[in-house]
Design a protein around this motif. Structure first.
Motif, PDB file in Angstrom:
ATOM      1  N   ILE A  76       0.839  -1.198   0.000  1.00 48.45           N
ATOM      2  CA  ILE A  76       0.000   0.000   0.000  1.00 48.45           C
ATOM      3  C   ILE A  76       0.876   1.251   0.000  1.00 48.45           C
ATOM      4  N   LYS A  77       0.558   2.157  -0.928  1.00 49.57           N
ATOM      5  CA  LYS A  77       1.303   3.404  -1.063  1.00 49.57           C
ATOM      6  C   LYS A  77       0.384   4.595  -0.819  1.00 49.57           C
ATOM      7  N   LYS A  78       0.999   5.762  -0.777  1.00 48.72           N
ATOM      8  CA  LYS A  78       0.227   6.985  -0.515  1.00 48.72           C
ATOM      9  C   LYS A  78      -0.870   7.175  -1.548  1.00 48.72           C
ATOM     10  N   LYS A  79      -0.573   6.836  -2.802  1.00 48.23           N
ATOM     11  CA  LYS A  79      -1.577   7.005  -3.861  1.00 48.23           C
ATOM     12  C   LYS A  79      -2.791   6.102  -3.645  1.00 48.23           C
ATOM     13  N   ASP A  80      -2.582   4.950  -3.003  1.00 38.60           N
ATOM     14  CA  ASP A  80      -3.702   4.046  -2.732  1.00 38.60           C
ATOM     15  C   ASP A  80      -4.629   4.622  -1.662  1.00 38.60           C
ATOM     16  N   ILE A  81      -4.058   5.297  -0.669  1.00 39.16           N
ATOM     17  CA  ILE A  81      -4.899   5.956   0.347  1.00 39.16           C
ATOM     18  C   ILE A  81      -5.638   7.125  -0.265  1.00 39.16           C
ATOM     19  N   ALA A  82      -4.966   7.834  -1.188  1.00 36.26           N
ATOM     20  CA  ALA A  82      -5.644   8.929  -1.896  1.00 36.26           C
ATOM     21  C   ALA A  82      -6.802   8.391  -2.722  1.00 36.26           C
ATOM     22  N   THR A 107       3.749   1.600   3.012  1.00 38.91           N
ATOM     23  CA  THR A 107       4.856   2.554   3.077  1.00 38.91           C
ATOM     24  C   THR A 107       4.580   3.568   4.193  1.00 38.91           C
ATOM     25  N   PRO A 108       5.630   4.202   4.739  1.00 44.34           N
ATOM     26  CA  PRO A 108       5.428   5.225   5.781  1.00 44.34           C
ATOM     27  C   PRO A 108       4.502   6.346   5.324  1.00 44.34           C
ATOM     28  N   ASP A 109       4.632   6.775   4.071  1.00 45.11           N
ATOM     29  CA  ASP A 109       3.759   7.839   3.559  1.00 45.11           C
ATOM     30  C   ASP A 109       2.298   7.392   3.543  1.00 45.11           C
ATOM     31  N   ALA A 110       2.080   6.130   3.176  1.00 45.87           N
ATOM     32  CA  ALA A 110       0.713   5.613   3.157  1.00 45.87           C
ATOM     33  C   ALA A 110       0.137   5.560   4.566  1.00 45.87           C
ATOM     34  N   ALA A 111       0.936   5.102   5.523  1.00 47.18           N
ATOM     35  CA  ALA A 111       0.476   5.025   6.912  1.00 47.18           C
ATOM     36  C   ALA A 111       0.124   6.412   7.445  1.00 47.18           C
ATOM     37  N   ASN A 112       0.946   7.402   7.158  1.00 47.53           N
ATOM     38  CA  ASN A 112       0.668   8.768   7.623  1.00 47.53           C
ATOM     39  C   ASN A 112      -0.573   9.338   6.960  1.00 47.53           C
ATOM     40  N   SER A 113      -0.785   9.018   5.689  1.00 48.30           N
ATOM     41  CA  SER A 113      -1.988   9.493   4.994  1.00 48.30           C
ATOM     42  C   SER A 113      -3.241   8.878   5.583  1.00 48.30           C
ATOM     43  N   LEU A 114      -3.174   7.571   5.912  1.00 43.62           N
ATOM     44  CA  LEU A 114      -4.341   6.931   6.521  1.00 43.62           C
ATOM     45  C   LEU A 114      -4.592   7.501   7.913  1.00 43.62           C
ATOM     46  N   LEU A 151       1.750   1.714  12.826  1.00 46.58           N
ATOM     47  CA  LEU A 151       2.019   2.892  13.658  1.00 46.58           C
ATOM     48  C   LEU A 151       1.196   2.872  14.946  1.00 46.58           C
ATOM     49  N   PRO A 152       1.813   3.122  16.094  1.00 46.39           N
ATOM     50  CA  PRO A 152       1.062   3.164  17.355  1.00 46.39           C
ATOM     51  C   PRO A 152      -0.109   4.148  17.304  1.00 46.39           C
ATOM     52  N   THR A 153       0.060   5.262  16.600  1.00 53.14           N
ATOM     53  CA  THR A 153      -1.021   6.253  16.493  1.00 53.14           C
ATOM     54  C   THR A 153      -2.203   5.711  15.703  1.00 53.14           C
ATOM     55  N   ILE A 154      -1.936   4.801  14.759  1.00 51.46           N
ATOM     56  CA  ILE A 154      -3.031   4.152  14.030  1.00 51.46           C
ATOM     57  C   ILE A 154      -3.665   3.082  14.910  1.00 51.46           C
ATOM     58  N   GLN A 155      -2.823   2.317  15.614  1.00 51.68           N
ATOM     59  CA  GLN A 155      -3.357   1.296  16.519  1.00 51.68           C
ATOM     60  C   GLN A 155      -4.327   1.908  17.526  1.00 51.68           C
ATOM     61  N   SER A 156      -3.960   3.086  18.047  1.00 52.49           N
ATOM     62  CA  SER A 156      -4.784   3.722  19.088  1.00 52.49           C
ATOM     63  C   SER A 156      -6.140   4.157  18.557  1.00 52.49           C
ATOM     64  N   ARG A 157      -6.265   4.288  17.246  1.00 49.41           N
ATOM     65  CA  ARG A 157      -7.526   4.712  16.643  1.00 49.41           C
ATOM     66  C   ARG A 157      -8.335   3.544  16.088  1.00 49.41           C
ATOM     67  N   CYS A 158      -7.861   2.327  16.355  1.00 51.01           N
ATOM     68  CA  CYS A 158      -8.543   1.123  15.885  1.00 51.01           C
ATOM     69  C   CYS A 158      -8.944   0.247  17.067  1.00 51.01           C
TER      70      CYS A 158
END
Length: 327
Positions: A110-116, A142-149, A173-180
């Protein structure tokens, strides 16, 4: 998906998701995390179908048979988005132009473009009571994809529910885990691994590898290796000549010579597993002989757990089996 078997294999997951569906208290995102072979993807699809199903069961799960369930499974819905596992080749349809021929797409990480694309999909499809997306292999995004999500999760839109699938929770990412809402899957049982393997290889190999303690990923990799084919053929040839010294000599010189490539515990153990499977299917042996050979192999597996001279170990094994089959 067989819901009864799933309930037995993953009781905690089953109860947790059932409570979510029955109580209608849904998080904005779920993290399905656990080892390969634990049927996370199948569970994610069933969970997604359950929000649209016309005839849910008493536990809130989808019937999997109604038109709504079939549309989700076919990805033929403007309320459902699915990014498949890495390497999967899928037909990608244009939901806004269904008359167009689907494209064959091989999924990458998964890349940033996929989140877009995910965000754009929901922006263009309007608002429904429930809209869902599944992102497989999110632990390899990718890190960019994780940050975009993460930004997408920080400002959740009404009705949009995400299901992230990961083999390694620690790689999310822990910040994503905390929101799931975390949904932990336990390792697959031997029976479940065998069923999964039967989808990609013949039943004999699936049975042998599952019973040998390999994970689904390890088994799929091993069955394609030349060593596996050599050992499988060796087990069959040995059983045809195990009552003669010629059969023993072939094993000693061709398959497991003193310093041979295959003369390692892992390969010896795998050959013994294949032999044990074949013994059970052998119609020439009496029942009591099958039992005795099986007992010899079980005892030998225990011996292999300790340091041993493999050449002497195998010679003793050949001799014990020969005495049984000529009796």
């Amino acid at each position: 998906m067989n819901k009864k078997e799933w309930q037995t294999e993953q009781p905690v997951v089953y109860r947790t998701l059932s409570n979510v569906l029955k109580n209608k208290r849904t998080a904005h995102a779920f993290l399905f995390a656990g080892p390969k072979g634990a049927n996370k993807t199948e569970a994610a699809l069933l969970f997604a179908q359950s929000f649209f199903c016309e005839h849910p069961d008493e536990d809130g799960f989808a019937c999997q048979e109604c038109d709504a369930c079939k549309r989700i499974a076919a990805e033929d819905s403007l309320d459902f988005y699915w990014h498949h596992a890495i390497g999967t080749v899928k037909e990608q349809r244009d939901p806004f132009h269904p008359e167009k021929k689907p494209k064959q797409i091989k999924q990458e990480r998964i890349k940033k473009k996929d989140i877009a694309a995910l965000q754009r999909f929901f922006e263009e499809t309007g608002v429904s009571a429930h809209r869902l997306y599944i992102l497989e292999d999110f632990d390899q995004a990718t890190p960019d994809a994780a940050n975009s999500l993460l930004k997408f999760l920080e400002e959740p839109q009404p009705g949009i529910i995400g299901i992230l699938i990961a083999d390694e929770k620690a790689n999310v990412l822990p910040t994503i885990q905390s929101r799931c809402q975390w949904i932990p899957f336990r390792p697959a049982s031997v029976r479940q691994i065998r069923r999964n393997l039967e989808q990609v290889m013949d039943a004999e190999d699936a049975e042998i590898l599952a019973q040998s303690g390999y994970s689904q990923e390890q088994a799929e990799a091993l069955v394609g290796e030349n060593e596996y084919r050599i050992l499988k053929e060796a087990a069959k040839n040995y059983m045809d000549h195990w009552d003669s010294m010629a059969g023993v000599f072939d094993m000693q010189t061709r398959i497991f010579p003193a310093k041979g490539k295959l003369t390692e515990k892992e390969f010896v153990r795998l050959w013994m597993r294949q032999l044990d499977y074949l013994v059970k299917k052998n119609e020439k042996l009496r029942f009591d002989q099958k039992i005795k050979v099986h007992e010899i192999l079980v005892e030998s597996f225990d011996v292999l757990r300790s340091p041993v001279d493999l050449a002497l170990f195998l010679d003793r094994l050949y001799d014990r089996i020969r005495k049984v089959v000529i009796s």
